[in-house]
Scaffold this motif. Structure first.
Motif, PDB file in Angstrom:
ATOM      1  N   VAL A   5       0.828  -1.363  -0.119  1.00 31.38           N
ATOM      2  CA  VAL A   5       0.087   0.076   0.078  1.00 31.38           C
ATOM      3  C   VAL A   5       0.910   1.291  -0.078  1.00 31.38           C
ATOM      4  O   VAL A   5       1.591   1.527   0.802  1.00 31.38           O
ATOM      5  N   GLU A   6       0.910   1.966  -1.143  1.00 33.20           N
ATOM      6  CA  GLU A   6       1.574   3.178  -1.316  1.00 33.20           C
ATOM      7  C   GLU A   6       0.959   4.217  -0.696  1.00 33.20           C
ATOM      8  O   GLU A   6      -0.207   4.411  -0.506  1.00 33.20           O
ATOM      9  N   SER A   7       1.475   5.457  -0.352  1.00 38.22           N
ATOM     10  CA  SER A   7       0.927   6.663   0.281  1.00 38.22           C
ATOM     11  C   SER A   7       2.143   7.800  -0.116  1.00 38.22           C
ATOM     12  O   SER A   7       3.249   7.527  -0.317  1.00 38.22           O
ATOM     13  N   ARG A  38       7.394   3.890 -12.118  1.00 40.79           N
ATOM     14  CA  ARG A  38       6.541   4.911 -12.297  1.00 40.79           C
ATOM     15  C   ARG A  38       6.026   4.765 -13.925  1.00 40.79           C
ATOM     16  O   ARG A  38       6.597   4.401 -14.625  1.00 40.79           O
ATOM     17  N   GLN A  39       4.625   5.243 -14.152  1.00 37.66           N
ATOM     18  CA  GLN A  39       4.199   5.262 -15.315  1.00 37.66           C
ATOM     19  C   GLN A  39       3.569   6.660 -15.636  1.00 37.66           C
ATOM     20  O   GLN A  39       2.632   7.125 -14.950  1.00 37.66           O
ATOM     21  N   ALA A  40       3.932   7.416 -16.398  1.00 40.18           N
ATOM     22  CA  ALA A  40       3.300   8.642 -16.978  1.00 40.18           C
ATOM     23  C   ALA A  40       2.257   8.324 -18.053  1.00 40.18           C
ATOM     24  O   ALA A  40       2.352   7.395 -18.635  1.00 40.18           O
ATOM     25  N   LYS A  97       7.087  -2.276  -5.599  1.00 35.80           N
ATOM     26  CA  LYS A  97       7.172  -3.560  -5.834  1.00 35.80           C
ATOM     27  C   LYS A  97       7.837  -4.248  -5.077  1.00 35.80           C
ATOM     28  O   LYS A  97       8.967  -3.778  -4.457  1.00 35.80           O
ATOM     29  N   ARG A  98       7.540  -5.528  -4.867  1.00 34.68           N
ATOM     30  CA  ARG A  98       8.388  -6.494  -4.076  1.00 34.68           C
ATOM     31  C   ARG A  98       8.890  -7.712  -5.018  1.00 34.68           C
ATOM     32  O   ARG A  98       8.132  -8.104  -5.632  1.00 34.68           O
ATOM     33  N   ALA A  99      10.062  -7.814  -4.736  1.00 34.99           N
ATOM     34  CA  ALA A  99      10.674  -8.903  -5.585  1.00 34.99           C
ATOM     35  C   ALA A  99      11.542  -9.865  -4.849  1.00 34.99           C
ATOM     36  O   ALA A  99      12.147  -9.381  -3.888  1.00 34.99           O
ATOM     37  N   GLY A 112       1.876  -2.806  -5.947  1.00 33.80           N
ATOM     38  CA  GLY A 112       0.871  -2.101  -5.138  1.00 33.80           C
ATOM     39  C   GLY A 112       0.121  -1.288  -6.068  1.00 33.80           C
ATOM     40  O   GLY A 112       0.189  -1.614  -7.249  1.00 33.80           O
ATOM     41  N   GLN A 113      -0.969  -0.553  -5.639  1.00 33.66           N
ATOM     42  CA  GLN A 113      -1.945   0.011  -6.436  1.00 33.66           C
ATOM     43  C   GLN A 113      -1.326   1.481  -7.034  1.00 33.66           C
ATOM     44  O   GLN A 113      -2.031   1.618  -7.967  1.00 33.66           O
TER      45      GLN A 113
END
Length: 121
Positions: A5-7, A38-40, A97-99, A112-113
């Protein structure tokens, strides 16, 4: 099952700073590498930064080196992304992300979302 969960995202002006946080569920947080992508709009998702399970190894995209810092607190199951000197081109949805490791960060793991970061000029 791993949940992330990002914030910390938001709207800032160019040159300002933000700190993103990502809290992970599960008892095995300290055994996995963590990363930020990241995604623009209209672009593919891209790697930003990653950190090893112990925190001793970090990796950054060239576009953020010297401005962004990734860190983690295994006691809190949390990874951070400190973003300084933000630029309009940093505007994107940022994903945690977890890897298994830094080397597998781009090929496998849990996402995450996302949290939106917008930098105005």
């Amino acid at each position: 099952q791993v949940q992330l969960v990002e914030s910390g995202g938001g709207l800032v002006q160019a040159g300002e700073s933000l700190r993103l946080s990502c809290v992970a569920s599960g008892r095995t947080f300290s055994s996995g590498a963590m990363g930020w992508f990241r995604q623009a709009p209209g672009k593919e998702r891209e790697f930003v930064a990653a950190i090893s399970s112990s925190g001793g190894i970090t990796s950054y995209a060239d576009s953020v080196k010297g401005r962004f810092t990734i860190s983690r607190d295994n006691a809190k199951n949390t990874v951070y992304l400190q973003m300084n000197s933000l630029k309009p081109e940093d505007t994107a949805v940022y994903y945690c992300k977890r890897a298994l490791s830094i080397t597998t960060m781009t090929s496998q793991g849990y996402w995450g979302q996302g949290t939106q970061v917008t930098v105005s000029s």
